[in-house]
Design a protein around this motif. Structure first.
Motif, PDB file in Angstrom:
ATOM      1  N   ARG A   1      19.360 -16.968   5.285  1.00 43.67           N
ATOM      2  CA  ARG A   1      18.214 -15.766   6.751  1.00 43.67           C
ATOM      3  C   ARG A   1      18.400 -14.765   6.278  1.00 43.67           C
ATOM      4  NH1 ARG A   1      19.745 -12.701  10.900  1.00 43.67           N
ATOM      5  NH2 ARG A   1      21.685 -13.290  11.007  1.00 43.67           N
ATOM      6  N   ARG A   2      20.032 -13.986   6.228  1.00 41.53           N
ATOM      7  CA  ARG A   2      19.674 -12.164   5.673  1.00 41.53           C
ATOM      8  C   ARG A   2      18.411 -12.325   4.252  1.00 41.53           C
ATOM      9  NH1 ARG A   2      24.299 -12.452   7.554  1.00 41.53           N
ATOM     10  NH2 ARG A   2      25.740 -12.670   5.939  1.00 41.53           N
ATOM     11  N   SER A   3      19.428 -12.953   3.668  1.00 40.47           N
ATOM     12  CA  SER A   3      18.562 -13.072   2.326  1.00 40.47           C
ATOM     13  C   SER A   3      16.530 -12.727   2.567  1.00 40.47           C
ATOM     14  CB  SER A   3      18.369 -14.476   1.470  1.00 40.47           C
ATOM     15  OG  SER A   3      19.687 -13.975   0.948  1.00 40.47           O
ATOM     16  N   LEU A   4      15.463 -14.364   3.608  1.00 44.33           N
ATOM     17  CA  LEU A   4      14.988 -13.609   3.476  1.00 44.33           C
ATOM     18  C   LEU A   4      14.442 -12.831   4.413  1.00 44.33           C
ATOM     19  CD1 LEU A   4      14.607 -17.700   4.061  1.00 44.33           C
ATOM     20  CD2 LEU A   4      13.857 -16.650   2.405  1.00 44.33           C
ATOM     21  N   GLU A   5      14.848 -12.159   5.616  1.00 38.30           N
ATOM     22  CA  GLU A   5      14.617 -11.578   6.145  1.00 38.30           C
ATOM     23  C   GLU A   5      14.507  -9.962   5.130  1.00 38.30           C
ATOM     24  OE1 GLU A   5      16.775 -11.460   9.736  1.00 38.30           O
ATOM     25  OE2 GLU A   5      15.587 -13.349  10.351  1.00 38.30           O
ATOM     26  N   GLY A   6      15.548  -9.514   4.090  1.00 42.02           N
ATOM     27  CA  GLY A   6      15.326  -8.983   3.854  1.00 42.02           C
ATOM     28  C   GLY A   6      14.631  -8.517   2.752  1.00 42.02           C
ATOM     29  N   PHE A   7      13.776 -10.027   2.187  1.00 39.73           N
ATOM     30  CA  PHE A   7      13.039  -9.959   1.130  1.00 39.73           C
ATOM     31  C   PHE A   7      11.829  -9.854   1.937  1.00 39.73           C
ATOM     32  CE2 PHE A   7       9.633 -12.829   0.807  1.00 39.73           C
ATOM     33  CZ  PHE A   7       8.954 -12.912  -0.744  1.00 39.73           C
ATOM     34  N   ALA A   8      11.967 -10.208   3.302  1.00 35.57           N
ATOM     35  CA  ALA A   8      10.516 -10.097   3.850  1.00 35.57           C
ATOM     36  C   ALA A   8      10.374  -8.442   4.300  1.00 35.57           C
ATOM     37  CB  ALA A   8      10.024 -10.925   4.953  1.00 35.57           C
ATOM     38  N   HIS A   9      11.329  -7.726   4.612  1.00 35.58           N
ATOM     39  CA  HIS A   9      11.331  -6.326   5.140  1.00 35.58           C
ATOM     40  C   HIS A   9      10.682  -5.454   3.931  1.00 35.58           C
ATOM     41  CE1 HIS A   9      13.566  -2.774   5.874  1.00 35.58           C
ATOM     42  NE2 HIS A   9      13.221  -3.044   6.933  1.00 35.58           N
ATOM     43  N   ASP A  10      11.517  -5.923   2.864  1.00 38.14           N
ATOM     44  CA  ASP A  10      11.535  -4.523   1.014  1.00 38.14           C
ATOM     45  C   ASP A  10       9.704  -4.825   0.857  1.00 38.14           C
ATOM     46  OD1 ASP A  10      13.938  -3.179   1.847  1.00 38.14           O
ATOM     47  OD2 ASP A  10      14.295  -4.581   0.044  1.00 38.14           O
ATOM     48  N   LEU A  11       9.061  -6.237   1.455  1.00 38.53           N
ATOM     49  CA  LEU A  11       7.993  -6.598   0.553  1.00 38.53           C
ATOM     50  C   LEU A  11       6.778  -6.481   1.331  1.00 38.53           C
ATOM     51  CD1 LEU A  11       7.007  -8.598  -1.186  1.00 38.53           C
ATOM     52  CD2 LEU A  11       5.995 -10.292  -0.003  1.00 38.53           C
ATOM     53  N   GLY A  12       6.969  -6.098   2.830  1.00 40.29           N
ATOM     54  CA  GLY A  12       6.071  -5.917   3.821  1.00 40.29           C
ATOM     55  C   GLY A  12       5.441  -4.044   3.852  1.00 40.29           C
ATOM     56  N   LEU A  13       6.975  -3.306   3.348  1.00 39.16           N
ATOM     57  CA  LEU A  13       6.823  -1.937   3.085  1.00 39.16           C
ATOM     58  C   LEU A  13       6.005  -1.716   1.643  1.00 39.16           C
ATOM     59  CD1 LEU A  13       7.115   0.700   4.318  1.00 39.16           C
ATOM     60  CD2 LEU A  13       9.434   0.799   3.564  1.00 39.16           C
ATOM     61  N   ALA A  14       6.141  -2.441   0.753  1.00 42.71           N
ATOM     62  CA  ALA A  14       5.734  -2.168  -0.491  1.00 42.71           C
ATOM     63  C   ALA A  14       4.138  -2.657  -0.333  1.00 42.71           C
ATOM     64  CB  ALA A  14       6.254  -3.598  -1.682  1.00 42.71           C
ATOM     65  N   TYR A  15       3.773  -3.361   0.126  1.00 42.13           N
ATOM     66  CA  TYR A  15       2.339  -4.185   0.319  1.00 42.13           C
ATOM     67  C   TYR A  15       1.818  -3.395   1.550  1.00 42.13           C
ATOM     68  CZ  TYR A  15      -1.721  -6.814   1.687  1.00 42.13           C
ATOM     69  OH  TYR A  15      -2.810  -7.535   2.610  1.00 42.13           O
ATOM     70  N   GLN A  16       2.131  -2.041   1.937  1.00 43.22           N
ATOM     71  CA  GLN A  16       1.220  -1.267   3.108  1.00 43.22           C
ATOM     72  C   GLN A  16       1.630   0.129   1.762  1.00 43.22           C
ATOM     73  OE1 GLN A  16      -0.593  -1.496   5.501  1.00 43.22           O
ATOM     74  NE2 GLN A  16      -0.575   0.666   4.930  1.00 43.22           N
ATOM     75  N   ILE A  17       2.377   0.254   1.094  1.00 45.10           N
ATOM     76  CA  ILE A  17       2.167   0.800  -0.044  1.00 45.10           C
ATOM     77  C   ILE A  17       1.528   1.243  -1.429  1.00 45.10           C
ATOM     78  CG2 ILE A  17       3.342   2.493  -2.023  1.00 45.10           C
ATOM     79  CD1 ILE A  17       5.893   2.295  -0.237  1.00 45.10           C
ATOM     80  N   THR A  18       0.887  -0.639  -1.378  1.00 41.07           N
ATOM     81  CA  THR A  18       0.090  -0.867  -1.980  1.00 41.07           C
ATOM     82  C   THR A  18      -1.763  -0.612  -1.557  1.00 41.07           C
ATOM     83  OG1 THR A  18       1.587  -2.282  -3.466  1.00 41.07           O
ATOM     84  CG2 THR A  18      -1.164  -2.369  -3.317  1.00 41.07           C
ATOM     85  N   ASP A  19      -1.341  -0.878  -0.239  1.00 38.04           N
ATOM     86  CA  ASP A  19      -2.653  -0.279   0.681  1.00 38.04           C
ATOM     87  C   ASP A  19      -2.711   0.696   0.665  1.00 38.04           C
ATOM     88  OD1 ASP A  19      -3.702  -2.565   1.645  1.00 38.04           O
ATOM     89  OD2 ASP A  19      -3.690  -1.757   3.760  1.00 38.04           O
ATOM     90  N   ASP A  20      -1.954   1.593   0.427  1.00 32.43           N
ATOM     91  CA  ASP A  20      -2.444   3.162   0.228  1.00 32.43           C
ATOM     92  C   ASP A  20      -2.601   3.565  -0.175  1.00 32.43           C
ATOM     93  OD1 ASP A  20      -1.690   2.950   3.284  1.00 32.43           O
ATOM     94  OD2 ASP A  20       0.135   4.251   2.701  1.00 32.43           O
ATOM     95  N   LEU A  21      -2.371   3.259  -2.201  1.00 33.65           N
ATOM     96  CA  LEU A  21      -2.635   3.422  -2.924  1.00 33.65           C
ATOM     97  C   LEU A  21      -4.403   2.678  -3.532  1.00 33.65           C
ATOM     98  CD1 LEU A  21       0.590   2.389  -4.690  1.00 33.65           C
ATOM     99  CD2 LEU A  21      -0.913   4.831  -4.754  1.00 33.65           C
ATOM    100  N   LEU A  22      -4.509   1.774  -3.065  1.00 33.93           N
ATOM    101  CA  LEU A  22      -5.962   0.897  -3.349  1.00 33.93           C
ATOM    102  C   LEU A  22      -6.835   2.008  -1.952  1.00 33.93           C
ATOM    103  CD1 LEU A  22      -5.532  -2.336  -2.862  1.00 33.93           C
ATOM    104  CD2 LEU A  22      -6.075  -1.868  -4.473  1.00 33.93           C
ATOM    105  N   ASP A  23      -6.302   2.940  -1.155  1.00 37.35           N
ATOM    106  CA  ASP A  23      -7.586   3.590  -0.334  1.00 37.35           C
ATOM    107  C   ASP A  23      -8.160   4.698  -1.282  1.00 37.35           C
ATOM    108  OD1 ASP A  23      -9.141   3.877   2.620  1.00 37.35           O
ATOM    109  OD2 ASP A  23      -8.263   5.340   1.830  1.00 37.35           O
ATOM    110  N   ALA A  24      -7.024   5.091  -2.245  1.00 38.12           N
ATOM    111  CA  ALA A  24      -7.215   6.549  -2.831  1.00 38.12           C
ATOM    112  C   ALA A  24      -7.339   6.269  -3.901  1.00 38.12           C
ATOM    113  CB  ALA A  24      -4.972   6.687  -2.932  1.00 38.12           C
ATOM    114  N   THR A  25      -7.275   5.323  -4.396  1.00 43.33           N
ATOM    115  CA  THR A  25      -7.675   5.237  -6.150  1.00 43.33           C
ATOM    116  C   THR A  25      -8.444   4.028  -6.084  1.00 43.33           C
ATOM    117  OG1 THR A  25      -5.430   4.067  -6.960  1.00 43.33           O
ATOM    118  CG2 THR A  25      -5.172   6.355  -6.630  1.00 43.33           C
ATOM    119  N   GLY A  26      -8.632   3.175  -4.847  1.00 41.27           N
ATOM    120  CA  GLY A  26      -9.073   1.578  -5.461  1.00 41.27           C
ATOM    121  C   GLY A  26     -10.878   1.903  -5.769  1.00 41.27           C
ATOM    122  N   ASN A  27     -11.172   0.379  -5.919  1.00 42.57           N
ATOM    123  CA  ASN A  27     -12.470   0.758  -5.841  1.00 42.57           C
ATOM    124  C   ASN A  27     -12.960  -0.085  -4.981  1.00 42.57           C
ATOM    125  OD1 ASN A  27     -15.203  -0.839  -7.076  1.00 42.57           O
ATOM    126  ND2 ASN A  27     -15.140   0.282  -8.312  1.00 42.57           N
ATOM    127  N   ALA A  28     -14.548   0.347  -3.983  1.00 42.91           N
ATOM    128  CA  ALA A  28     -14.973  -0.244  -3.040  1.00 42.91           C
ATOM    129  C   ALA A  28     -15.009  -1.315  -3.459  1.00 42.91           C
ATOM    130  CB  ALA A  28     -16.226   1.039  -2.660  1.00 42.91           C
TER     131      ALA A  28
END
Length: 298
Positions: free
Chosen positions: A207-234
Motif C-alpha cells: 500500500r505504501r509503495s502504491l501511495e508513494g508512487f501516486a503521491h510523487d506522480l501527482g506533483l510531477a503531473y502538475q509541474i509538467t502542467d505549469d511548464l506546458l502553460d509557460a512554454t507549450g503550444n496552444a
C-alpha cells in the motif's frame, strides 16, 4: 520490452473502456432536463486520455483487485475530474473558451447549464461508488466514498483551487505552492492508489509503495502542467497557454523558474518509479505512465 507504442495502446484501450462504461452509467439526454444531461455527457464523454482511471486500473491489476470494481472507481474518478474542468473553465474561475480542442461547456451550452452539469457529475461519482456493483461490502463502498470526498473537497482539490485563487493576489512561497498542487492535482491522483487499497486487502508495504508512487506522480503531473502553460503550444495543448503568468498565478515555474521546475519534475518522476521497484516488470506500464506525464504536450 515495454515500448512507447504499447503504452499508448494500453492507455487508449483503457480510455475506450472507461468511455463505454460512462456512456452506460450517465443519464441519457431525455426529458425536460435533457439539456443538463447532454452537457454532462459532452464533458465526460468527450476526448481525453482518461489517465486517472488508467492509474486506478493498472494499480489494481498489480494487486489482483476485482476488475469490475476498478472500472467503476475509474468512472467515478473521471466524473469528478470532468466536473472540476467544467468549473475551472467558467468565467469566474479561469475563463477559458477551449478545452481539449473543443468549446468549453459554458461556451457550448451556457454558464448556468455548465454549473449544473458540474454539480450533477459530482453527484454521479458518489452514486457510482455507492452502488453494490462497485463492491459487495457496504463498508468498502463507504470507504471509497469517504476517500473520494476527502480528495476532491476542501482538504483536497477544491481547497487547492482556493489557494490557487489566493495566489493571484498574494505572493506564495514554494512550500505553499507545493501544498496547493498536492491538494489541487495530487489528491485525485493519490486517490487512485487509495481506492485500490480499499478494494483489495494488501500488505502495508505494498500500500505504501502504491501511495508513494501516486503521491510523487501527482506533483510531477502538475509541474509538467505549469511548464506546458509557460512554454507549450496552444494547438498541441488544445487550450490557451501562457495564462498563469498573465493572471499572476503562483506556480512552480514562477517560483523556481523553467529549469528549476524541470529539475523538480524529473526528481519526482524518478522517485515515483522507485516506489514501483517491489513489483518488478509487472509495473512497466505504470513506469511508462511516468515517462508519458513527464514528456506530454497536452
Amino acid at each position: 520490452m515495454m515500448t512507447s507504442e504499447s503504452f499508448e495502446q494500453a492507455l487508449n484501450e483503457t480510455a475506450d473502456r472507461i468511455t463505454v462504461a460512462l456512456d452506460a452509467l450517465l443519464p441519457r439526454a431525455e426529458g425536460p432536463e435533457a439539456r443538463l444531461n447532454s452537457a454532462m455527457r459532452y464533458a465526460a464523454l468527450g476526448p481525453g486520455k482518461r489517465l486517472r482511471p488508467f492509474l486506478v486500473m493498472e494499480c489494481g491489476n498489480l494487486v489482483g483487485a476485482d476488475e469490475r470494481g476498478l472500472l467503476r472507481v475509474g468512472c467515478a474518478l473521471e466524473c469528478i475530474h470532468a466536473y472540476s474542468l467544467i468549473h475551472d473553465d467558467l468565467p469566474c474561475m479561469d475563463d477559458d473558451d477551449l478545452r481539449r480542442g473543443r468549446p468549453t461547456v459554458h461556451k457550448a451550452y451556457d454558464e448556468a447549464t455548465a454549473v449544473l452539469a458540474g454539480d450533477a457529475l459530482q453527484s454521479s461519482a458518489y452514486e457510482i461508488l455507492a452502488h453494490p456493483d462497485t463492491h459487495q461490502r457496504g463498508s468498502v463502498r463507504a470507504r471509497l466514498v469517504e476517500k473520494l470526498a476527502r480528495a476532491s473537497g476542501a482538504g483536497g482539490m477544491v481547497g487547492g483551487q482556493m489557494i490557487d485563487i489566493i495566489g493571484e493576489s498574494e505572493t506564495l512561497d514554494i512550500s505553499v505552492v507545493t501544498r496547493m498542487h498536492r491538494m489541487k492535482t495530487g489528491a485525485l491522483i493519490n486517490f487512485a492508489a487509495e481506492a485500490v487499497a480499499a478494494l483489495k486487502d494488501i500488505d502495508d508495504h505494498i500500500r505504501r509503495s502504491l501511495e508513494g508512487f501516486a503521491h510523487d506522480l501527482g506533483l510531477a503531473y502538475q509541474i509538467t502542467d505549469d511548464l506546458l502553460d509557460a512554454t507549450g503550444n496552444a494547438d498541441e495543448a488544445g487550450k490557451a497557454v501562457g495564462k498563469d503568468a498573465g493572471q499572476g498565478k503562483a506556480t512552480f515555474v514562477t517560483t523556481l523558474g523553467i529549469e528549476g521546475a524541470k529539475d523538480r519534475s524529473r526528481h519526482l518522476a524518478a522517485q515515483a518509479k522507485e516506489h514501483l521497484d517491489p513489483f518488478g516488470e509487472r509495473a512497466n506500464l505504470l513506469k511508462k505512465a511516468v515517462d508519458f506525464i513527464l514528456t506530454r504536450q497536452a
